[in-house]
Design a protein around this motif. Structure first.
Motif, PDB file in Angstrom:
ATOM      1  N   CYS A 127      -0.247  -1.781   6.708  1.00 31.24           N
ATOM      2  CA  CYS A 127       1.068  -2.304   7.113  1.00 31.24           C
ATOM      3  C   CYS A 127       1.063  -2.730   8.579  1.00 31.24           C
ATOM      4  O   CYS A 127       1.591  -3.784   8.938  1.00 31.24           O
ATOM      5  N   VAL A 128       0.448  -1.916   9.434  1.00 31.99           N
ATOM      6  CA  VAL A 128       0.464  -2.235  10.868  1.00 31.99           C
ATOM      7  C   VAL A 128      -0.539  -3.354  11.173  1.00 31.99           C
ATOM      8  O   VAL A 128      -0.276  -4.211  12.028  1.00 31.99           O
ATOM      9  N   ASP A 129      -1.645  -3.402  10.445  1.00 28.53           N
ATOM     10  CA  ASP A 129      -2.560  -4.555  10.576  1.00 28.53           C
ATOM     11  C   ASP A 129      -1.793  -5.851  10.292  1.00 28.53           C
ATOM     12  O   ASP A 129      -1.988  -6.862  10.969  1.00 28.53           O
ATOM     13  N   ALA A 130      -0.914  -5.795   9.282  1.00 23.84           N
ATOM     14  CA  ALA A 130      -0.151  -7.004   8.897  1.00 23.84           C
ATOM     15  C   ALA A 130       0.751  -7.463  10.034  1.00 23.84           C
ATOM     16  O   ALA A 130       0.977  -8.668  10.216  1.00 23.84           O
ATOM     17  N   ALA A 131       1.247  -6.499  10.807  1.00 25.40           N
ATOM     18  CA  ALA A 131       2.131  -6.857  11.932  1.00 25.40           C
ATOM     19  C   ALA A 131       1.366  -7.652  12.971  1.00 25.40           C
ATOM     20  O   ALA A 131       1.944  -8.404  13.752  1.00 25.40           O
ATOM     21  N   GLU A 132       0.063  -7.467  12.993  1.00 26.36           N
ATOM     22  CA  GLU A 132      -0.747  -8.110  14.030  1.00 26.36           C
ATOM     23  C   GLU A 132      -1.291  -9.469  13.582  1.00 26.36           C
ATOM     24  O   GLU A 132      -2.022 -10.121  14.309  1.00 26.36           O
ATOM     25  N   GLU A 133      -0.933  -9.876  12.355  1.00 23.60           N
ATOM     26  CA  GLU A 133      -1.371 -11.187  11.868  1.00 23.60           C
ATOM     27  C   GLU A 133      -0.225 -12.177  11.929  1.00 23.60           C
ATOM     28  O   GLU A 133       0.927 -11.811  11.707  1.00 23.60           O
ATOM     29  N   THR A 134      -0.579 -13.447  12.177  1.00 21.95           N
ATOM     30  CA  THR A 134       0.470 -14.467  12.187  1.00 21.95           C
ATOM     31  C   THR A 134       0.523 -15.139  10.811  1.00 21.95           C
ATOM     32  O   THR A 134      -0.396 -15.008  10.012  1.00 21.95           O
ATOM     33  N   GLY A 135       1.587 -15.863  10.562  1.00 20.46           N
ATOM     34  CA  GLY A 135       1.686 -16.603   9.295  1.00 20.46           C
ATOM     35  C   GLY A 135       2.171 -15.712   8.167  1.00 20.46           C
ATOM     36  O   GLY A 135       2.408 -14.520   8.340  1.00 20.46           O
ATOM     37  N   ASN A 136       2.292 -16.316   6.991  1.00 18.96           N
ATOM     38  CA  ASN A 136       2.802 -15.605   5.815  1.00 18.96           C
ATOM     39  C   ASN A 136       1.651 -15.117   4.957  1.00 18.96           C
ATOM     40  O   ASN A 136       0.644 -15.804   4.800  1.00 18.96           O
ATOM     41  N   SER A 137       1.826 -13.942   4.374  1.00 18.24           N
ATOM     42  CA  SER A 137       0.777 -13.450   3.469  1.00 18.24           C
ATOM     43  C   SER A 137       1.349 -12.444   2.485  1.00 18.24           C
ATOM     44  O   SER A 137       2.433 -11.893   2.694  1.00 18.24           O
ATOM     45  N   GLU A 138       0.592 -12.228   1.400  1.00 18.59           N
ATOM     46  CA  GLU A 138       0.930 -11.199   0.412  1.00 18.59           C
ATOM     47  C   GLU A 138      -0.349 -10.413   0.176  1.00 18.59           C
ATOM     48  O   GLU A 138      -1.411 -10.991  -0.071  1.00 18.59           O
ATOM     49  N   ILE A 139      -0.252  -9.093   0.285  1.00 22.01           N
ATOM     50  CA  ILE A 139      -1.453  -8.257   0.255  1.00 22.01           C
ATOM     51  C   ILE A 139      -1.320  -7.200  -0.838  1.00 22.01           C
ATOM     52  O   ILE A 139      -0.403  -6.371  -0.800  1.00 22.01           O
ATOM     53  N   ALA A 140      -2.242  -7.234  -1.801  1.00 21.25           N
ATOM     54  CA  ALA A 140      -2.288  -6.183  -2.833  1.00 21.25           C
ATOM     55  C   ALA A 140      -3.237  -5.097  -2.348  1.00 21.25           C
ATOM     56  O   ALA A 140      -4.313  -5.401  -1.821  1.00 21.25           O
ATOM     57  N   VAL A 141      -2.846  -3.833  -2.537  1.00 21.70           N
ATOM     58  CA  VAL A 141      -3.689  -2.764  -2.003  1.00 21.70           C
ATOM     59  C   VAL A 141      -3.523  -1.464  -2.794  1.00 21.70           C
ATOM     60  O   VAL A 141      -2.437  -1.128  -3.250  1.00 21.70           O
ATOM     61  N   GLY A 142      -4.661  -0.770  -2.942  1.00 19.90           N
ATOM     62  CA  GLY A 142      -4.655   0.550  -3.579  1.00 19.90           C
ATOM     63  C   GLY A 142      -5.599   1.473  -2.827  1.00 19.90           C
ATOM     64  O   GLY A 142      -6.221   1.082  -1.835  1.00 19.90           O
ATOM     65  N   GLY A 143      -5.722   2.700  -3.319  1.00 12.40           N
ATOM     66  CA  GLY A 143      -6.567   3.689  -2.667  1.00 12.40           C
ATOM     67  C   GLY A 143      -8.028   3.561  -3.068  1.00 12.40           C
ATOM     68  O   GLY A 143      -8.396   2.696  -3.884  1.00 12.40           O
ATOM     69  N   PRO A 144      -8.904   4.439  -2.514  1.00  8.36           N
ATOM     70  CA  PRO A 144     -10.348   4.290  -2.707  1.00  8.36           C
ATOM     71  C   PRO A 144     -10.880   4.713  -4.082  1.00  8.36           C
ATOM     72  O   PRO A 144     -11.974   4.324  -4.452  1.00  8.36           O
ATOM     73  N   ASP A 145     -10.105   5.540  -4.825  1.00  8.41           N
ATOM     74  CA  ASP A 145     -10.622   6.091  -6.088  1.00  8.41           C
ATOM     75  C   ASP A 145      -9.781   5.632  -7.271  1.00  8.41           C
ATOM     76  O   ASP A 145      -8.541   5.595  -7.181  1.00  8.41           O
ATOM     77  N   ILE A 146     -10.479   5.325  -8.365  1.00  6.74           N
ATOM     78  CA  ILE A 146      -9.772   4.888  -9.582  1.00  6.74           C
ATOM     79  C   ILE A 146      -9.778   6.031 -10.598  1.00  6.74           C
ATOM     80  O   ILE A 146     -10.828   6.634 -10.853  1.00  6.74           O
ATOM     81  N   TYR A 147      -8.612   6.315 -11.154  1.00  2.00           N
ATOM     82  CA  TYR A 147      -8.492   7.374 -12.164  1.00  2.00           C
ATOM     83  C   TYR A 147      -7.692   6.865 -13.355  1.00  2.00           C
ATOM     84  O   TYR A 147      -6.862   5.963 -13.207  1.00  2.00           O
ATOM     85  N   THR A 148      -7.880   7.532 -14.509  1.00  2.00           N
ATOM     86  CA  THR A 148      -6.908   7.352 -15.588  1.00  2.00           C
ATOM     87  C   THR A 148      -5.782   8.364 -15.337  1.00  2.00           C
ATOM     88  O   THR A 148      -5.943   9.313 -14.550  1.00  2.00           O
ATOM     89  N   TYR A 149      -4.665   8.201 -16.034  1.00  2.00           N
ATOM     90  CA  TYR A 149      -3.574   9.181 -15.894  1.00  2.00           C
ATOM     91  C   TYR A 149      -4.042  10.557 -16.350  1.00  2.00           C
ATOM     92  O   TYR A 149      -3.691  11.571 -15.742  1.00  2.00           O
ATOM     93  N   ASP A 150      -4.827  10.601 -17.415  1.00  2.00           N
ATOM     94  CA  ASP A 150      -5.338  11.902 -17.869  1.00  2.00           C
ATOM     95  C   ASP A 150      -6.202  12.555 -16.794  1.00  2.00           C
ATOM     96  O   ASP A 150      -6.064  13.741 -16.508  1.00  2.00           O
ATOM     97  N   GLU A 151      -7.110  11.783 -16.189  1.00  2.00           N
ATOM     98  CA  GLU A 151      -7.973  12.350 -15.143  1.00  2.00           C
ATOM     99  C   GLU A 151      -7.140  12.906 -13.985  1.00  2.00           C
ATOM    100  O   GLU A 151      -7.458  13.960 -13.424  1.00  2.00           O
ATOM    101  N   THR A 152      -6.065  12.186 -13.645  1.00  2.00           N
ATOM    102  CA  THR A 152      -5.202  12.627 -12.546  1.00  2.00           C
ATOM    103  C   THR A 152      -4.585  13.988 -12.862  1.00  2.00           C
ATOM    104  O   THR A 152      -4.566  14.896 -12.029  1.00  2.00           O
ATOM    105  N   ASN A 153      -4.097  14.106 -14.094  1.00  2.00           N
ATOM    106  CA  ASN A 153      -3.466  15.368 -14.472  1.00  2.00           C
ATOM    107  C   ASN A 153      -4.486  16.503 -14.580  1.00  2.00           C
ATOM    108  O   ASN A 153      -4.205  17.629 -14.173  1.00  2.00           O
ATOM    109  N   LEU A 154      -5.665  16.188 -15.089  1.00  2.00           N
ATOM    110  CA  LEU A 154      -6.708  17.223 -15.174  1.00  2.00           C
ATOM    111  C   LEU A 154      -7.077  17.724 -13.776  1.00  2.00           C
ATOM    112  O   LEU A 154      -7.293  18.914 -13.551  1.00  2.00           O
ATOM    113  N   MET A 155      -7.100  16.792 -12.824  1.00  2.03           N
ATOM    114  CA  MET A 155      -7.417  17.156 -11.446  1.00  2.03           C
ATOM    115  C   MET A 155      -6.339  18.088 -10.875  1.00  2.03           C
ATOM    116  O   MET A 155      -6.636  19.030 -10.129  1.00  2.03           O
ATOM    117  N   ALA A 156      -5.084  17.827 -11.241  1.00  2.00           N
ATOM    118  CA  ALA A 156      -3.993  18.687 -10.760  1.00  2.00           C
ATOM    119  C   ALA A 156      -4.141  20.094 -11.327  1.00  2.00           C
ATOM    120  O   ALA A 156      -4.041  21.090 -10.604  1.00  2.00           O
TER     121      ALA A 156
END
Ligand code: NAP
Length: 295
Positions: A197-226
């Motif tokens: 978000c703060v990197d975006a403040a430092e850029e000029t012009g218009n943009s749209e940025i899709a972003v997620g975290g470093p690890d991919i899980y299924t919903y089941d894996e997430t719950n098993l981890m909990a």
């Protein structure tokens, strides 16, 4: 050098607090827009930082009262908004907060010559327009695109605080999931998203940025981890999606704000939500911290 001034709307929430901290750490002068001062002095329920002592100013305003937002953007260079309805509030809709509240803020930003507006919508919004929350976000995005102000729209996947919800069900010993639990997603920590978000403040012009975290899980894996973090035997029951639709219909008759939140949760769990990955925080560690906190 004169400090750039930023207004952070939604500053009291999960993401907002990390964004305030990141802007302040990079030398910006931060004005927090909040409904009250009270909770800014304490850490949030998912370890998001206290911000009362980091901000340079606090502006009290409520998105359902557009007059209360007047001059929130006075002498501000950048507006960042993650002001949104994520929990049911009595008789208040996503349209009033996510769309019209942010529109009032945008009008104030335009009136005061703000140079950049950064807004948080959701990833995969085009696949979830049946959710009134997603629709309200995108109606505001349309306003932003049509305005004269340079903008960035950030489209994140789920945040770790939402994963806290799965964790609290696991703590109670039994998770009920609509769908087969096999859809994949990559949730993101607030601190990692705040950097984007703060990197975006430092850029000029218009943009749209899709972003997620470093690890991919299924919903089941997430719950098993909990369950694993809690040292409990996993108990997960999958419920058919049509059951969710019935629940949604019935709740919609009596409690529209709650139905709006449930409708978003159902829309999200119907599809894969894997966005370009970033960040260094892992959900496993977050669950470990929640388990250690107890409660
Ligand atoms: N959580 C996720 O997984 C996720 C994923 C993608 C996108 N998003 C979007 O990201 C944004 C932030 O999410 P979050 O999880 O950080 O939510 P959050 O913790 O609930 O924070 C929402 C913020 O909006 C503020 N707000 C709500 N109603 C308001 C009103 N009437 N007037 C002024 N401020 C108001 C809240 O203030 P109070 O503290 O006073 O309630 C809070 O500061 C939301 O727009 C959400 O839809 C969230």
């Amino acid at each position: 050098m004169v400090k750039q001034k930023v207004l952070v709307a939604g500053a009291s929430g999960y993401l907002g607090r990390y964004v305030v901290r990141e802007f302040a750490a990079r030398g910006y002068s931060v004005r927090a827009l909040a409904r009250s001062r009270g909770k800014l002095a304490d850490e949030g329920p998912n370890f998001e930082p206290a911000i009362a002592n980091i901000v340079d100013a606090i502006y009290i305003g409520d998105a359902i009262n557009s007059a209360s937002l007047k001059d929130a953007c006075k002498e501000v260079d950048i507006v960042f908004s993650c002001m949104g309805l994520t929990k049911p509030q009595h008789n208040i809709t996503s349209e009033e907060i996510d769309h019209l509240g942010n529109k009032a803020l945008l009008n104030d930003a335009l009136a005061h010559g703000v140079k950049k507006f950064i807004y948080i919508s959701v990833f995969n919004s085009d696949k979830m327009m049946d959710s009134s929350m997603v629709k309200a976000h995108e109606l505001f995005v349309d306003e932003l695109r049509a305005s004269a102000i340079p903008y960035t729209v950030i489209r994140p996947t789920a945040y770790f605080n939402d994963m806290g919800m799965f964790f609290s069900f696991a703590r109670k010993g039994h998770v009920h999931l609509f769908g087969d639990g096999m859809n994949r997603f990559n949730p993101i920590h607030g601190a990692d998203l705040a950097k984007v978000c703060v990197d975006a403040a430092e850029e000029t012009g218009n943009s749209e940025i899709a972003v997620g975290g470093p690890d991919i899980y299924t919903y089941d894996e997430t719950n098993l981890m909990a369950f694993e973090a809690l040292g409990k035997n996993p108990k997960i029951t999958h419920l058919p999606m049509w059951g969710g639709n019935i629940v949604l219909f019935v709740i919609g008759l009596v409690n529209k704000p709650l139905a709006s939140i449930i409708s978003f949760a159902l829309s999200v769990s119907r599809i894969d939500n894997v966005a370009p990955p970033t960040g260094t925080h892992h959900l496993k560690d977050f669950f470990g911290k929640l388990a250690a906190k107890g409660g």
